[in-house]
Design an enzyme around this catalytic site. Structure first.
Site, mmCIF file in Angstrom:
data_model
loop_
_atom_site.group_PDB
_atom_site.id
_atom_site.type_symbol
_atom_site.label_atom_id
_atom_site.label_comp_id
_atom_site.label_asym_id
_atom_site.label_seq_id
_atom_site.Cartn_x
_atom_site.Cartn_y
_atom_site.Cartn_z
ATOM 1 N N ASP A 191 -0.316 5.056 0.797
ATOM 2 C CA ASP A 191 -0.286 5.996 1.955
ATOM 3 C C ASP A 191 -0.329 5.204 3.187
ATOM 4 O O ASP A 191 -1.383 4.503 3.592
ATOM 5 C CB ASP A 191 -1.378 6.726 1.838
ATOM 6 C CG ASP A 191 -1.217 7.639 0.249
ATOM 7 O OD1 ASP A 191 -0.232 8.085 0.161
ATOM 8 O OD2 ASP A 191 -2.467 7.323 -0.443
ATOM 9 N N ASP A 204 0.969 -1.064 -0.004
ATOM 10 C CA ASP A 204 0.038 -0.129 0.058
ATOM 11 C C ASP A 204 1.120 1.236 0.146
ATOM 12 O O ASP A 204 2.201 1.253 0.512
ATOM 13 C CB ASP A 204 -0.935 -0.040 1.193
ATOM 14 C CG ASP A 204 -1.823 1.143 1.423
ATOM 15 O OD1 ASP A 204 -2.299 1.389 0.320
ATOM 16 O OD2 ASP A 204 -1.682 2.014 2.443
#
Length: 501
Positions: A339, A337
């Site tokens: 952020d 991922d």
């Protein structure tokens, strides 16, 4: 636009009963939310619905591919695609009573915050002009099941908290009890609603009771996962397994005695087997119609069930121990991922100058590169759908991330919002599956590392490994539900590489 209170998920193998179910749901008042049909046929080449289904449901009916991985995986596919606060599950062979949709909404509105699921009431219509057959009585046992997903509504937050259905249950058996036990262990209550469905007894062949013995393997998995007292906790019958084991042992001793030419022990064992088999057959014959066909079926299947049940139980125990104790292999591809995992989360960030790597991220990624593990990034960017970001701005931020952290392989971006119902927005598995296909790696050899439950759910839905690296924004229930948790990205790499540095 107000989100619906509930989505409806129906896993299906395309049985003719599906059309009758949809017609019942289309009757006034029609079901108001999204209806997600998960087509779990292994060969979905033929249309699932002729004419697209009943007209009153046309704008709310969606068909998803389940991939033939079983009802637990199909239900996960459905609820992870939905976005409502509740997900109602129906089997494709039930018939809701008139007013079911309104009664469902009333049941959910009456559920306090601590209630994670609301069970419906299921009835099995039996013939009135004659005693029920063994198969009919077997189906009627569903009426007394404590928890059954033939009609159960589950709060989305509760599904997220426990990770949904356990896909190690390959059949429509015990996956509902397993979910309920995990919900209760996580502190959720399960209530009983007022809505009603019928479960008609569909035709079945002579050997159906023998085929059903495959469920003994799922009982074995329940024992490994929930301990020897799981049946009491789940309100499930202990059945005749000890008798089946003893009957099978007698048959084995008789055959062994014959092979060793020890006639007297063989005869005694055979007599014990015959007595046990006869008693079992009579228990099944006595309450039934006692027709010639029923008596013959009971005699044949009563001889076959004990060894078949024993085989599935022993096979299931061996499989369950492997599943639970299986060591984790090193992944071939790690999906990250963006952020909150690679860089500090600045909501809807479109400014490359604002990119700040998470502490230790470059060091952790370099270790994966040195180990020969492929990398990719899977990221939700709903700011594009909301008009807060352009795709070009997202791409500029992504390039800045690579300038700071090194090459990260392909970037897979979902530009949709949560209400769009796409297959790529995590927790849906689309990004994970697409990344695995792009690199040429089986999803089971992939790992997903992220900071929220949606990352772990996407991994689970794709059949990949999920590791949660919490931040202050990660909810407590997401941490509790995650299969693996690491305090930092570096610690997650420790887990994935087996502790090696």
């Amino acid at each position: 636009m107000t989100a619906p209170v509930a989505d409806l998920v129906i896993p299906t193998l395309g049985r003719s009963s599906l059309a009758h179910l949809l017609e019942a749901l289309a009757a006034r008042p029609a079901f108001p939310g999204r209806i997600l049909l998960v087509d779990d046929r292994r060969d979905p080449s033929s249309p699932l619905l002729a004419g697209g289904g009943p007209a009153p449901l046309a704008n709310r009916l969606e068909v998803l591919r389940g991939g033939g991985r079983g009802p637990a995986a199909a239900r996960n596919r459905g609820w992870r695609t939905g976005a409502a606060a509740w997900t109602a599950f129906l089997d494709d062979d039930v018939l809701p009573h008139p007013g079911w949709s309104a009664a469902l909404l009333e049941d959910l509105a009456a559920a306090p915050e601590g209630v994670g699921a609301v069970q419906g009431t299921l009835r099995v219509p039996l013939p009135r002009h004659r005693p029920a057959t063994d198969w009919e009585r077997n189906v009627a046992g569903l009426e007394t099941a404590r928890w059954i997903t033939a009609d159960m509504a589950v709060r989305r937050a509760a599904l997220v908290a426990v990770g949904g259905f356990d896909e190690r249950f390959p059949r429509a058996f015990r996956e509902d009890s397993d979910l309920a036990l995990r919900l209760r262990a996580a502190g959720w209550q399960i209530a009983r609603g007022r809505r009603l469905v019928d479960h008609p007894v569909r035709p079945a062949g002579r050997w159906v009771s023998v085929r059903l013995q495959a469920g003994n393997a799922d009982d074995a998995l329940m024992r490994i996962l929930h301990g020897p007292g799981w049946q009491r906790a789940a309100g499930a019958s202990t059945g005749r397994r000890p008798y089946h084991l003893a009957t099978t042992a007698c048959a084995g001793l008789a055959l062994a005695g014959l092979a060793a030419r020890r006639r007297r022990p063989a005869a005694l064992a055979a007599l014990a087997w015959a007595g046990a088999t006869g008693e079992f057959a009579w228990r099944r014959i006595a309450p039934g119609p006692r027709t010639a066909e029923e008596v013959l079926t009971m005699a044949l299947t009563s001889a076959a069930i004990p060894p078949v049940a024993t085989w599935h139980w022993l096979r299931g125990l061996a499989r369950a121990r492997r599943l639970v104790a299986r060591p984790r292999p090193r992944p071939e591809l790690v999906l990250l991922d963006r952020d909150g995992t690679l860089v500090v989360d600045h909501p809807y960030c479109g400014d490359p100058a604002a990119v700040t790597p998470m502490p230790g991220a470059r060091r952790a990624l370099d270790r994966l590169r040195r180990a020969g593990v492929a990398l990719a990034v899977v990221t939700n960017q709903s700011g594009i759908a909301r008009g807060l970001l352009s795709r070009d701005a997202v791409d500029r931020v992504n390039r800045r991330v690579e300038e700071l952290l090194g090459p990260l392989g392909p970037w897979l971006v979902c530009p949709h919002g949560p209400e769009d119902g796409c297959d790529c927005r995590k927790p849906a598995p689309g990004l994970v599956l697409d990344a695995a296909a792009l690199i040429g790696v089986d999803p089971s050899r992939c790992a997903v590392v992220g900071d929220i439950g949606a990352d772990v759910e996407a991994a689970r839905a794709a059949g990949a490994r999920g590791v949660l690296v919490p931040t202050p924004a990660t909810r407590t229930e997401e941490v509790l539900a995650a299969p693996e948790v690491a305090p930092t990205l570096g610690a997650a790499v420790d887990l994935l590489l087996g502790g090696g540095r």
